[in-house]
Design a protein around this motif. Structure first.
Motif, PDB file in Angstrom:
ATOM      1  N   LEU A  34      33.648  17.403  41.207  1.00 40.36           N
ATOM      2  CA  LEU A  34      33.960  18.651  40.509  1.00 40.36           C
ATOM      3  C   LEU A  34      32.691  19.368  40.080  1.00 40.36           C
ATOM      4  CD1 LEU A  34      36.123  20.505  39.344  1.00 40.36           C
ATOM      5  CD2 LEU A  34      36.088  19.127  37.262  1.00 40.36           C
ATOM      6  N   ALA A  35      31.735  18.624  39.533  1.00 40.78           N
ATOM      7  CA  ALA A  35      30.463  19.224  39.120  1.00 40.78           C
ATOM      8  C   ALA A  35      29.724  19.812  40.323  1.00 40.78           C
ATOM      9  CB  ALA A  35      29.600  18.172  38.417  1.00 40.78           C
ATOM     10  N   ALA A  36      29.729  19.083  41.434  1.00 44.12           N
ATOM     11  CA  ALA A  36      29.065  19.572  42.641  1.00 44.12           C
ATOM     12  C   ALA A  36      29.735  20.846  43.156  1.00 44.12           C
ATOM     13  CB  ALA A  36      29.081  18.488  43.722  1.00 44.12           C
ATOM     14  N   ALA A  37      31.073  20.898  43.082  1.00 44.33           N
ATOM     15  CA  ALA A  37      31.791  22.080  43.548  1.00 44.33           C
ATOM     16  C   ALA A  37      31.464  23.298  42.692  1.00 44.33           C
ATOM     17  CB  ALA A  37      33.294  21.807  43.533  1.00 44.33           C
ATOM     18  N   VAL A  38      31.406  23.096  41.371  1.00 43.86           N
ATOM     19  CA  VAL A  38      31.101  24.213  40.464  1.00 43.86           C
ATOM     20  C   VAL A  38      29.693  24.735  40.704  1.00 43.86           C
ATOM     21  CG1 VAL A  38      30.733  24.846  38.053  1.00 43.86           C
ATOM     22  CG2 VAL A  38      32.718  23.468  38.688  1.00 43.86           C
ATOM     23  N   LEU A  39      28.725  23.845  40.774  1.00 44.16           N
ATOM     24  CA  LEU A  39      27.333  24.254  40.998  1.00 44.16           C
ATOM     25  C   LEU A  39      27.169  24.924  42.363  1.00 44.16           C
ATOM     26  CD1 LEU A  39      25.446  21.169  39.508  1.00 44.16           C
ATOM     27  CD2 LEU A  39      25.733  23.434  38.481  1.00 44.16           C
ATOM     28  N   GLY A  40      27.843  24.355  43.369  1.00 47.66           N
ATOM     29  CA  GLY A  40      27.758  24.950  44.699  1.00 47.66           C
ATOM     30  C   GLY A  40      28.368  26.337  44.746  1.00 47.66           C
ATOM     31  N   ALA A  41      29.513  26.512  44.088  1.00 46.99           N
ATOM     32  CA  ALA A  41      30.173  27.818  44.071  1.00 46.99           C
ATOM     33  C   ALA A  41      29.335  28.851  43.319  1.00 46.99           C
ATOM     34  CB  ALA A  41      31.560  27.693  43.443  1.00 46.99           C
ATOM     35  N   GLN A  42      28.730  28.442  42.212  1.00 47.64           N
ATOM     36  CA  GLN A  42      27.888  29.364  41.454  1.00 47.64           C
ATOM     37  C   GLN A  42      26.663  29.776  42.257  1.00 47.64           C
ATOM     38  OE1 GLN A  42      27.184  27.253  37.789  1.00 47.64           O
ATOM     39  NE2 GLN A  42      29.123  27.924  36.864  1.00 47.64           N
ATOM     40  N   TRP A  43      26.110  28.851  43.045  1.00 50.33           N
ATOM     41  CA  TRP A  43      24.967  29.200  43.890  1.00 50.33           C
ATOM     42  C   TRP A  43      25.380  30.168  44.990  1.00 50.33           C
ATOM     43  CZ3 TRP A  43      24.347  27.976  49.177  1.00 50.33           C
ATOM     44  CH2 TRP A  43      23.121  28.354  49.716  1.00 50.33           C
ATOM     45  N   LEU A  44      26.548  29.919  45.603  1.00 47.86           N
ATOM     46  CA  LEU A  44      27.019  30.792  46.673  1.00 47.86           C
ATOM     47  C   LEU A  44      27.198  32.223  46.185  1.00 47.86           C
ATOM     48  CD1 LEU A  44      29.666  28.585  48.525  1.00 47.86           C
ATOM     49  CD2 LEU A  44      27.486  29.396  49.440  1.00 47.86           C
ATOM     50  N   ARG A  45      27.616  32.375  44.941  1.00 50.92           N
ATOM     51  CA  ARG A  45      27.863  33.710  44.425  1.00 50.92           C
ATOM     52  C   ARG A  45      26.582  34.500  44.178  1.00 50.92           C
ATOM     53  NH1 ARG A  45      32.950  34.331  40.479  1.00 50.92           N
ATOM     54  NH2 ARG A  45      32.271  36.466  40.881  1.00 50.92           N
ATOM     55  N   THR A  46      25.438  33.851  44.279  1.00 48.22           N
ATOM     56  CA  THR A  46      24.167  34.563  44.162  1.00 48.22           C
ATOM     57  C   THR A  46      23.741  35.188  45.482  1.00 48.22           C
ATOM     58  OG1 THR A  46      22.843  32.581  44.658  1.00 48.22           O
ATOM     59  CG2 THR A  46      23.451  32.963  42.351  1.00 48.22           C
ATOM     60  N   LEU A  47      24.372  34.791  46.578  1.00 53.33           N
ATOM     61  CA  LEU A  47      24.014  35.324  47.891  1.00 53.33           C
ATOM     62  C   LEU A  47      24.586  36.722  48.086  1.00 53.33           C
ATOM     63  CD1 LEU A  47      24.648  32.135  50.080  1.00 53.33           C
ATOM     64  CD2 LEU A  47      22.496  32.888  49.004  1.00 53.33           C
ATOM     65  N   PRO A  48      23.822  37.662  48.601  1.00 50.88           N
ATOM     66  CA  PRO A  48      24.300  39.039  48.804  1.00 50.88           C
ATOM     67  C   PRO A  48      25.540  39.102  49.695  1.00 50.88           C
ATOM     68  CG  PRO A  48      21.920  38.946  49.023  1.00 50.88           C
ATOM     69  CD  PRO A  48      22.387  37.529  48.933  1.00 50.88           C
ATOM     70  N   GLU A  49      25.557  38.302  50.755  1.00 51.77           N
ATOM     71  CA  GLU A  49      26.697  38.325  51.667  1.00 51.77           C
ATOM     72  C   GLU A  49      27.989  37.889  50.960  1.00 51.77           C
ATOM     73  OE1 GLU A  49      22.890  37.626  53.791  1.00 51.77           O
ATOM     74  OE2 GLU A  49      23.941  36.654  52.104  1.00 51.77           O
ATOM     75  N   VAL A  50      27.867  36.899  50.108  1.00 53.54           N
ATOM     76  CA  VAL A  50      29.035  36.410  49.379  1.00 53.54           C
ATOM     77  C   VAL A  50      29.487  37.436  48.345  1.00 53.54           C
ATOM     78  CG1 VAL A  50      29.906  34.610  47.836  1.00 53.54           C
ATOM     79  CG2 VAL A  50      28.421  34.002  49.758  1.00 53.54           C
ATOM     80  N   GLN A  51      28.536  38.083  47.689  1.00 54.15           N
ATOM     81  CA  GLN A  51      28.891  39.120  46.724  1.00 54.15           C
ATOM     82  C   GLN A  51      29.630  40.268  47.400  1.00 54.15           C
ATOM     83  OE1 GLN A  51      25.258  40.239  44.746  1.00 54.15           O
ATOM     84  NE2 GLN A  51      24.947  38.213  43.840  1.00 54.15           N
ATOM     85  N   SER A  52      29.185  40.624  48.611  1.00 57.33           N
ATOM     86  CA  SER A  52      29.860  41.678  49.366  1.00 57.33           C
ATOM     87  C   SER A  52      31.279  41.244  49.751  1.00 57.33           C
ATOM     88  CB  SER A  52      29.058  42.015  50.625  1.00 57.33           C
ATOM     89  OG  SER A  52      29.721  42.984  51.414  1.00 57.33           O
ATOM     90  N   PHE A  53      31.417  39.967  50.136  1.00 58.23           N
ATOM     91  CA  PHE A  53      32.733  39.436  50.498  1.00 58.23           C
ATOM     92  C   PHE A  53      33.685  39.495  49.304  1.00 58.23           C
ATOM     93  CE2 PHE A  53      35.585  35.746  50.535  1.00 58.23           C
ATOM     94  CZ  PHE A  53      36.302  35.991  51.693  1.00 58.23           C
ATOM     95  N   LEU A  54      33.189  39.139  48.125  1.00 57.54           N
ATOM     96  CA  LEU A  54      34.029  39.162  46.924  1.00 57.54           C
ATOM     97  C   LEU A  54      34.426  40.584  46.544  1.00 57.54           C
ATOM     98  CD1 LEU A  54      32.218  36.493  44.704  1.00 57.54           C
ATOM     99  CD2 LEU A  54      34.327  36.226  46.018  1.00 57.54           C
ATOM    100  N   THR A  55      33.571  41.535  46.844  1.00 61.23           N
ATOM    101  CA  THR A  55      33.897  42.936  46.571  1.00 61.23           C
ATOM    102  C   THR A  55      35.001  43.425  47.505  1.00 61.23           C
ATOM    103  OG1 THR A  55      31.637  43.386  45.815  1.00 61.23           O
ATOM    104  CG2 THR A  55      32.991  45.282  46.464  1.00 61.23           C
ATOM    105  N   ASP A  56      34.877  43.056  48.791  1.00 58.39           N
ATOM    106  CA  ASP A  56      35.871  43.484  49.774  1.00 58.39           C
ATOM    107  C   ASP A  56      37.221  42.783  49.572  1.00 58.39           C
ATOM    108  OD1 ASP A  56      33.947  45.113  50.911  1.00 58.39           O
ATOM    109  OD2 ASP A  56      33.356  43.625  52.420  1.00 58.39           O
TER     110      ASP A  56
END
Length: 312
Positions: A34-56
């Motif tokens: 669970l800790a690894a999933a949270v940290l991994g997800a938070q890191w992914l959200r720093t990526l520009p491509e992922v931020q664009s995906f979340l916007t779309d």
């Protein structure tokens, strides 16, 4: 839990070990994952491509109509809570108890009669099958009302847009930054897919495999060659584990994404943040706890005797 289920069993080294001991290792592993999933997800959200995906794909597909939660949904949900928890408990006892507290033999005078010697099953299995029958009845009523009232639209992903939106919602949940939702109107895409899998895939699989494993299934049926009991057993237990995981995730999100509002939706049928829904939920939990402790041989024997014969 009854005293018969809490007895320690001897280990190979001569000590006493609870039958729940094999599950202890799951806790630290789950915490690490669970800790690894949270940290991994938070890191992914720093990526520009992922931020664009979340916007779309914000995590939900817009709907305008407000459906709410009618009374029949609330009662069906309440009965399901009581039944599914006790079904999982009794099923676990069937799987793990080597010496059941009692056995039950059905009176061979019902609509379904067995040839030859009546089948004797454990009292745990009798309880499991009895609860299953009530669960199926509750489910049939739910299915009928679901399609008769149009509430099926809440839990059927009718658009491919739900797939990327479900991935987006999963990433937002995992990063502990909850996606925007208004469950009074509609669920987000991840919720819709999860409920769809639970209602239309997991539940039918549990019923189909449970019936195949029961003593009422004809041993000489032609379908047995393509649907052997070993296949049913291999599916039935993982389905039970799915329900356990779903319940844990569901309850966790209910209490972490606006507990009072969520409880009012399902236990009060109102879109507000009062304590009414919590009170109804608390009453339900009291009833569940009472049923949990009542599901012991002392109380089950006289009930089972009404439908058959109980013996040690």
């Amino acid at each position: 839990m009854s005293t018969s289920t809490s007895k320690a069993t001897p280990s190979k080294k001569g000590g006493n070990r609870s039958k729940w001991f094999p599950l202890v290792w799951v806790i630290p592993v789950a915490v690490v994952l669970l800790a690894a999933a949270v940290l991994g997800a938070q890191w992914l959200r720093t990526l520009p491509e992922v931020q664009s995906f979340l916007t779309d794909y914000p995590g939900h597909v817009e709907r305008d109509e407000a459906q709410g939660f009618p009374v029949w949904v609330q009662w069906s949900h309440l009965f399901n809570i009581l039944l599914i928890v006790l079904i999982i408990r009794s099923g676990w006892h069937v799987r793990t108890r080597q010496r059941p507290p009692a056995h039950w033999t059905r009176n061979n005078t019902g609509l379904i009669k067995t040839k030859g010697k009546p089948t004797k099953i454990s009292l745990d299995l009798w309880l499991h099958l009895s609860l299953d029958a009530l669960w199926v009845i509750n489910g049939l009523v739910f299915y009928i009302m679901l399609f008769a009232t149009g509430q099926w639209q809440r839990i059927v992903p009718a658009s491919w847009e739900h797939i990327p939106n479900a991935l987006s919602a999963a990433l937002q949940y995992a990063s502990l930054d909850w996606p925007h939702e208004n469950s009074w109107v509609s669920y987000n895409s991840l919720q819709i897919i999860a409920y769809f899998v639970t209602v239309f895939i997991a539940a039918p699989l549990a019923i189909a495999t449970g019936i195949r494993m029961s003593g009422a299934w004809p041993k000489d049926a032609a379908i047995n060659k393509v649907y052997p009991v070993e296949v049913a057993r291999a599916i039935h237990f993982p389905v039970m584990l799915y329900f356990v995981v779903f319940i844990i995730a569901h309850v966790t999100l209910v209490f972490t994404t606006g507990a009072l509002r969520n409880l009012n939706h399902m236990f009060g049928g109102r879109n507000e943040e009062s304590w009414f829904g919590f009170g109804m939920f608390a009453i339900t939990m009291v009833v569940l706890i009472a049923l949990w402790f009542a599901a012991r041989p002392l109380i089950l024997r006289p009930i089972a005797n009404l439908m058959g014969k109980v013996s040690k």
